[in-house]
Scaffold this motif. Sequence first.
Motif, PDB file in Angstrom:
ATOM      1  N   ILE A 224      -6.539   3.098   5.251  1.00  0.00           N
ATOM      2  CA  ILE A 224      -5.677   3.482   4.135  1.00  0.00           C
ATOM      3  C   ILE A 224      -6.252   4.703   3.443  1.00  0.00           C
ATOM      4  O   ILE A 224      -7.411   4.692   3.022  1.00  0.00           O
ATOM      5  CB  ILE A 224      -5.519   2.287   3.170  1.00  0.00           C
ATOM      6  CG1 ILE A 224      -4.862   1.131   3.925  1.00  0.00           C
ATOM      7  CG2 ILE A 224      -4.699   2.667   1.955  1.00  0.00           C
ATOM      8  CD1 ILE A 224      -5.050  -0.205   3.284  1.00  0.00           C
TER       9      ILE A 224
ATOM     10  N   TYR B 164      -0.154   5.325  -1.000  1.00  0.00           N
ATOM     11  CA  TYR B 164      -1.222   5.561  -0.020  1.00  0.00           C
ATOM     12  C   TYR B 164      -0.619   5.887   1.346  1.00  0.00           C
ATOM     13  O   TYR B 164       0.484   5.447   1.670  1.00  0.00           O
ATOM     14  CB  TYR B 164      -2.107   4.326   0.122  1.00  0.00           C
ATOM     15  CG  TYR B 164      -3.030   4.091  -1.052  1.00  0.00           C
ATOM     16  CD1 TYR B 164      -4.308   4.609  -1.056  1.00  0.00           C
ATOM     17  CD2 TYR B 164      -2.621   3.349  -2.141  1.00  0.00           C
ATOM     18  CE1 TYR B 164      -5.168   4.386  -2.126  1.00  0.00           C
ATOM     19  CE2 TYR B 164      -3.467   3.127  -3.223  1.00  0.00           C
ATOM     20  CZ  TYR B 164      -4.734   3.645  -3.200  1.00  0.00           C
ATOM     21  OH  TYR B 164      -5.566   3.428  -4.259  1.00  0.00           O
TER      22      TYR B 164
ATOM     23  N   ALA C  97     -13.948   0.612   1.304  1.00  0.00           N
ATOM     24  CA  ALA C  97     -13.951  -0.784   0.879  1.00  0.00           C
ATOM     25  C   ALA C  97     -13.062  -1.557   1.833  1.00  0.00           C
ATOM     26  O   ALA C  97     -12.109  -1.008   2.386  1.00  0.00           O
ATOM     27  CB  ALA C  97     -13.441  -0.905  -0.549  1.00  0.00           C
TER      28      ALA C  97
ATOM     29  N   LEU D 292     -10.299  -4.265   2.503  1.00  0.00           N
ATOM     30  CA  LEU D 292      -9.197  -4.739   1.677  1.00  0.00           C
ATOM     31  C   LEU D 292      -8.476  -5.871   2.401  1.00  0.00           C
ATOM     32  O   LEU D 292      -8.055  -5.701   3.551  1.00  0.00           O
ATOM     33  CB  LEU D 292      -8.225  -3.578   1.434  1.00  0.00           C
ATOM     34  CG  LEU D 292      -7.092  -3.817   0.460  1.00  0.00           C
ATOM     35  CD1 LEU D 292      -7.604  -3.730  -0.962  1.00  0.00           C
ATOM     36  CD2 LEU D 292      -6.006  -2.777   0.649  1.00  0.00           C
TER      37      LEU D 292
ATOM     38  N   GLY E  45      -5.261  -8.697   1.876  1.00  0.00           N
ATOM     39  CA  GLY E  45      -4.147  -8.935   0.967  1.00  0.00           C
ATOM     40  C   GLY E  45      -3.030  -9.697   1.646  1.00  0.00           C
ATOM     41  O   GLY E  45      -2.918  -9.718   2.873  1.00  0.00           O
TER      42      GLY E  45
ATOM     43  N   HIS F  18      -9.992   5.380   2.218  1.00  0.00           N
ATOM     44  CA  HIS F  18     -10.704   4.624   1.185  1.00  0.00           C
ATOM     45  C   HIS F  18     -10.822   3.153   1.521  1.00  0.00           C
ATOM     46  O   HIS F  18     -11.730   2.484   1.060  1.00  0.00           O
ATOM     47  CB  HIS F  18      -9.965   4.749  -0.157  1.00  0.00           C
ATOM     48  CG  HIS F  18     -10.380   5.954  -0.944  1.00  0.00           C
ATOM     49  ND1 HIS F  18      -9.986   6.174  -2.225  1.00  0.00           N
ATOM     50  CD2 HIS F  18     -11.154   6.997  -0.610  1.00  0.00           C
ATOM     51  CE1 HIS F  18     -10.506   7.308  -2.673  1.00  0.00           C
ATOM     52  NE2 HIS F  18     -11.216   7.820  -1.707  1.00  0.00           N
ATOM     53  N   PHE F  19      -9.873   2.645   2.283  1.00  0.00           N
ATOM     54  CA  PHE F  19      -9.858   1.205   2.529  1.00  0.00           C
ATOM     55  C   PHE F  19      -9.611   0.910   4.002  1.00  0.00           C
ATOM     56  O   PHE F  19      -8.931   1.659   4.688  1.00  0.00           O
ATOM     57  CB  PHE F  19      -8.733   0.530   1.731  1.00  0.00           C
ATOM     58  CG  PHE F  19      -8.850   0.696   0.254  1.00  0.00           C
ATOM     59  CD1 PHE F  19      -9.702  -0.114  -0.473  1.00  0.00           C
ATOM     60  CD2 PHE F  19      -8.108   1.649  -0.412  1.00  0.00           C
ATOM     61  CE1 PHE F  19      -9.818   0.039  -1.846  1.00  0.00           C
ATOM     62  CE2 PHE F  19      -8.220   1.808  -1.772  1.00  0.00           C
ATOM     63  CZ  PHE F  19      -9.074   1.002  -2.494  1.00  0.00           C
TER      64      PHE F  19
ATOM     65  N   VAL G  32      -4.169  -8.534  -3.663  1.00  0.00           N
ATOM     66  CA  VAL G  32      -5.117  -7.877  -2.764  1.00  0.00           C
ATOM     67  C   VAL G  32      -6.516  -7.948  -3.373  1.00  0.00           C
ATOM     68  O   VAL G  32      -6.676  -7.995  -4.592  1.00  0.00           O
ATOM     69  CB  VAL G  32      -4.745  -6.394  -2.483  1.00  0.00           C
ATOM     70  CG1 VAL G  32      -3.448  -6.299  -1.728  1.00  0.00           C
ATOM     71  CG2 VAL G  32      -4.686  -5.580  -3.742  1.00  0.00           C
TER      72      VAL G  32
ATOM     73  N   VAL H 185       0.834  -1.197   0.000  1.00  0.00           N
ATOM     74  CA  VAL H 185       0.000   0.000   0.000  1.00  0.00           C
ATOM     75  C   VAL H 185       0.881   1.264   0.000  1.00  0.00           C
ATOM     76  O   VAL H 185       0.608   2.231  -0.708  1.00  0.00           O
ATOM     77  CB  VAL H 185      -0.918  -0.068   1.249  1.00  0.00           C
ATOM     78  CG1 VAL H 185      -1.494   1.267   1.576  1.00  0.00           C
ATOM     79  CG2 VAL H 185      -2.017  -1.072   1.026  1.00  0.00           C
TER      80      VAL H 185
END
Lengths: 195, 319
Positions: B247, B233, B288, B290, B292, B258-259, B311, B228
């Motif tokens: 994130i 990010y 969202a 995430l 990964g 955003h994540f 991810v 990331v």
Amino acid sequence: MTHPVHMKPAVLPAPLQSLVTDPKLQSSTTHLPALHSLAVQIEHNLQYQHSWTALRIHTHSPLTNELLPRPLVSGVPPERAYIDPDEQIELLKKADQKRKAATDDKSDSKPILEFEAQPEREWVLPTRLSEKWTLHQLHDVFTGISIVPPENETSPTTSTNPWRTSKRAILATVDTDSTVVYYVIHEGMIKPRQN
Amino acid sequence: MAPVTEPFPISRIASRYLLFDVDIISHVRRNHNMCGLLVGTIPNLSQQNVFLGIPLELMPEEARVLVEQGAAYIVDDAQAHRQGFMEMSREDRLKFLQYMDQQGHEKAMESKRMTEQRTAKALSAKGLKPKEEENPPVDPELVPEPYRDVTMPQFRPNSLASVKPVEVKEESLFDSEPAATAVSAPENKIVPHFITPTTSHPPLPKPAIDHSIPLPVVPKSYSLYRYVQSKGYFTMPGLRFGCNYSIYPGDPLRFHSHFLGTGLGWDEEFDLLDVIGGGRLANRNKKAYLIGGEDPQVPKESVTSTEGMRVFSIEWVAM
């Protein structure tokens, strides 16, 4: 429970029950019957509860033609299941222009801002809530699928929608009480929607 | 902002990774998209924890990324200080002590000047207004017994007490021992203040790179963090959303996250319920979820490359 042949069963099995215990499924040679009946159950739910159309069960990857880790379902939802946030902005702009043109004609009533996104065929990954998953398994599923599911053996696997550029699948998770929840899984970091 | 030359030192103290230089802190935020956490407070006012300052604490993941990229190196701070001060030459030590004395003298001069200014100001105020009007005499009998000592300073400012001892004595309405001691105290001899140095660089030089210091120990979510970070990010700790990292697409002061990221091992099992819960929570907050991890089978070109990363972003479908 077994019955003598000449007697009717006390309780008729549910249609879904008779669907998943179909001897044709039991004799499936590609995947375990449990996985196959899971796919059938999800297909049934999509068709009758969510009004999906053109449903299909895939046992082989459209890219490599190898066996998928489990049977996947694909179909067309009645409305678009996922709209990319950038596409949404684009559609809203178009709808706004259209509305302005409409208000110029009549100039008193303002129609609501509405946009239409054509439904797209989606991959569906059937799972049971009791299962454990790993990134490795998810990776294997995503390696097997194309960006857009093929409608039949010969149809293309690439999208005509310029916004659809990465693989996605709808994770359908069924609990023991046959409740199904749907979450969309994208491959990679995808900008979240502003819902 | 002074330019920062890489590699810069990261101080390791009690297995925490700290930055003490404000230039390095802003450099790291601008060029390496790392926010860290300001943890410094005022030593004698430690309950003041709304606005914290230097040092900046880095997550072990952040420190490790910086070290792996060659942008920084770890310094064992306790060891560096012990060694640095024990091996300091006599000239250096004397020079530093002299410098401290000089600073102490300056401070003493300054505080004396301030006192004089205050006195002058108070006196000029006195010149305009007669003292009796400003501080009307209070009958000691009117002040309740337990408060006499407490209310005393209000009637007799200390600055006045030291300058005009005789008047103060007259003004004093109690038989005041404290006033008498205040009179005898000040003398016009300047004693230099004692300075406690707040930095150790100087007098110590920039610490040398020590390759024997091991890399920061990182949690298993490290590969997700590095991926990331390499995408530009920003990350903040994700405790409040029940994940490893929240994130941000840019500086957290400008953007919403955003994540919600959770790092997993390649063959680590997870419950689908966790994925559904994470997706649902993230969706509620316009984010969202995430997940990964890194495929150990994928060959890597270098330590910092992220080829094996996979991810997945998870969002709720409204159906």
